[in-house]
Design an enzyme around this catalytic site. Structure first.
Site, PDB file in Angstrom:
ATOM      1  N   GLY A 302      -9.606  -3.818   1.372  1.00  0.00           N
ATOM      2  CA  GLY A 302      -9.590  -3.024   1.354  1.00  0.00           C
ATOM      3  C   GLY A 302      -9.925  -2.449   2.944  1.00  0.00           C
ATOM      4  O   GLY A 302      -8.614  -3.173   3.457  1.00  0.00           O
ATOM      5  N   SER A 303     -10.731  -1.751   3.348  1.00  0.00           N
ATOM      6  CA  SER A 303     -10.886  -0.336   4.806  1.00  0.00           C
ATOM      7  C   SER A 303     -10.567  -1.546   5.396  1.00  0.00           C
ATOM      8  O   SER A 303     -11.117  -1.459   6.897  1.00  0.00           O
ATOM      9  CB  SER A 303     -11.185   0.405   4.579  1.00  0.00           C
ATOM     10  OG  SER A 303     -10.761   1.396   3.453  1.00  0.00           O
ATOM     11  N   THR A 304     -11.470  -2.753   4.868  1.00  0.00           N
ATOM     12  CA  THR A 304     -12.190  -3.664   6.210  1.00  0.00           C
ATOM     13  C   THR A 304     -10.647  -4.506   6.748  1.00  0.00           C
ATOM     14  O   THR A 304     -10.861  -4.528   8.212  1.00  0.00           O
ATOM     15  CB  THR A 304     -12.801  -4.946   5.459  1.00  0.00           C
ATOM     16  OG1 THR A 304     -11.726  -5.761   4.286  1.00  0.00           O
ATOM     17  CG2 THR A 304     -14.288  -4.436   4.743  1.00  0.00           C
TER      18      THR A 304
END
Length: 580
Positions: A302-304
């Site tokens: 995801g956004s990591t």
């Protein structure tokens, strides 16, 4: 005629008498020969060849016995034992010497925790054998009590049993052995040959009941297994396990994972999972709890991934920290697929893209750079390939490389969809950002000196990304990740879990990946919580507070000096016990 008959009878009588005398003489002669032979043999055995009797006696009383070699000790980086072999007793029987009707067998069965009927039946069934196990690896006191009954054919011998002092806290790292001390999971399996000892042999003298009464000669000394010193810091392991277990319980989550790395060596300082198991008592062991999820389980990060996309942009030379991206109107359409932000953020610079976690912003950058640029950087950071720690069951993940990238594929890759990693790989990627661009090989073994690393990013790029991560914690989606008196940097992630029929609408994985102290990072930590069910499910709500608690306490344990300039708000949080 009568004279002739009398003569004949007399002759017959003499013949019978002669035969009787001959028989008697023959029998007497044979008997005397036998007696003489036995007498001579006795003299021969006792006087002339007396070694024969001694050798035959030795054959019946002198035996060669095995000397068990204990398995090597597994310790943490400070010498705290994580797996040790302790001496125990194994009670066994020689059924050919044991009476199945012995009334004392009832007491023996009670002491050993066996069924009396089953014990008697086993002794009858194996009456022709000389060895069967009754109870393996019991406390010496139990064995002494069993032998004190004096039941014929019941014996005990010393063996070793594996014991794990930290129990479930280190279960997924250390693993366990079977009853014969052969590694079955974790480090015990990966380093089984190294840890296994080599049995010795000795010649002993036994009595007629098979009991050793004297050690005669050492034939070959036992060689114990070699010890292992892991990179794990047991203090940090306990801390991480406590906090992860607490958050999984509080949010009624399906499970969770936490990995902590030393930024400058690539050593794994802590690695914990929920659920876990107690390797000292596997009577209630659930198979699904055996996996070391930090290594075996894959997920979309995801956004990591957004900070890594920004790193690729800066490295390309086409973007600077001050470059701006117009994210209006807050979404992008690719046919039937739409990428959205929480709202229309308008024009954002690269730092604000990270702070606000803009999907539209990073997707615009990704389509400009191209999928191969992103994929190549991700690969240099260690994604899509084995970490090299040699742990059994490691999953390498998926890093897509289509022949021709579609814009939607480039966009989703920029914020961590369409790919998969494990928690350890994600921590390794953030480690490179934390230490100035060097990718060190990861290790579960303690390193005496810094290993040889490979530069994969410039210091300038990584410094810029760290500043962005600092802002993401200070005023972005990661506010609750602030660890008390230390400044941190990191990125949240919230991704849909994948089920049998695709993405689950109501099932999420909450992720936080970060580092501290952000101006001179010492530790990188990744927290992932599966399917929280207690209302909150975002990475900033579920995973970030765990990061804050673990990192704050870990840095104090490592004697890292707190920041000198601390805001009043953070002092209030620390003194009041609030941690976000």
């Amino acid at each position: 005629m009568s004279g002739q008959g009398t003569h004949t009878n007399s002759w017959k009588q003499r013949l019978v008498t002669g035969l009787k005398a001959w028989r008697f003489g023959s029998v007497l002669g044979v008997f005397l020969l036998v007696v003489a032979g036995i007498g001579w043999r006795l003299v021969d055995l006792h006087v002339v060849d007396n070694d024969f009797l001694r050798k035959q006696g030795d054959v019946r009383t002198i035996r060669v016995e095995s000397i068990d070699a204990h398995r090597g000790v597994v310790t943490d980086r400070h010498g705290e034992p994580l797996a040790v072999s302790t001496p125990v007793q194994t009670v066994w029987a020689n059924p050919s010497e044991t009476d199945p009707e012995d009334p004392q067998l009832a007491a023996l069965a009670r002491i050993l925790g066996l069924s009396e009927g089953a014990l008697r039946e086993r002794l009858r069934q194996y009456a022709g054998r000389e060895f069967i196990y009754l109870r393996r690896k019991v406390q010496p006191s139990m064995a002494r009590e069993a032998l004190a009954l004096g039941v014929g054919g019941i014996y005990a011998r010393q063996e070793y049993r594996r014991y794990y002092p930290a129990g479930e806290v280190t279960a997924h790292v250390v693993g366990f052995t079977d009853i014969d001390e052969h590694g079955q999971e974790g480090i015990e399996l990966a380093y089984n040959k190294w840890l296994t000892g080599e049995p010795g042999q000795k010649r002993v003298l036994k009595d007629n009941r098979g009991r050793v009464i004297k050690d005669l000669m050492l034939i070959r000394d036992a060689r114990p297994g070699k010890d292992l010193e892991l990179s794990i810091d047991l203090r940090l392991q306990y801390l991480a396990y406590r906090e992860l277990k607490a958050v999984v319980g509080a949010h009624k989550a399906r499970g969770g994972t936490l990995v902590m790395l030393d930024v400058d060596t690539g050593e794994v300082l802590a690695m914990v999972n929920q659920g876990s198991y107690n390797p000292n008592d596997r009577s209630q062991l659930a198979a699904e709890n055996l996996r070391n999820k930090a290594i075996t389980d894959l997920f979309e990060p995801g956004s990591t991934m957004k900070p890594l996309t920004i790193a690729a942009a800066l490295e390309s030379g086409e973007y600077t920290v001050n470059s701006t991206i117009d994210t209006s109107p807050g979404f992008r359409r690719f046919g039937r697929f739409t990428i959205r932000d929480h709202r229309n953020y308008g024009v954002l610079d690269l730092t604000e893209i990270i702070v606000k976690s803009s999907n539209v912003g990073v997707s615009n950058i990704a389509t400009d750079l191209g999928g191969d640029t992103l994929k190549n950087l991700y690969a240099r950071l260690g994604l899509g390939q084995a970490t090299g720690i040699g742990f059994p069951g490691e999953a390498v993940g998926v890093l897509p490389a289509p022949p021709k990238w579609r814009p939607v594929e480039e966009s989703t890759l920029s914020y961590g969809y369409g790919m998969s990693v494990n928690a350890l790989q994600l921590a390794q990627a953030y480690m490179v950002i934390a230490n100035g661009g060097i990718r060190y090989p990861l290790s579960l073994m303690r390193q005496e000196q810094r290993p040889q690393g490979q530069r994969v990013l410039s210091e300038q790029v990584t410094r810029a990304v760290r500043d962005m991560l600092k802002q993401a914690v200070a005023r972005g989606t990661g506010k609750r990740a602030q660890p008390g008196l230390y400044a941190a940097g990191g990125k949240t992630g919230t991704v849909h879990l994948v089920g049998a029929n695709g993405y689950e609408d109501s099932q999420y994985k909450a992720i936080f990946a970060g580092m501290a102290p952000i101006d001179d990072p010492r530790i990188v930590t990744v927290v992932a919580v599966d399917a929280p069910q207690a209302g909150e499910y975002y990475g900033g709500e579920v995973a970030a507070p765990v990061f804050a608690r673990v990192m704050g306490d870990a840095l104090r344990l490592l004697n890292v000096k707190p920041e000198l300039e601390v805001s009043e708000t953070r002092v209030s949080q620390v003194t009041s016990g609030g941690r976000g």
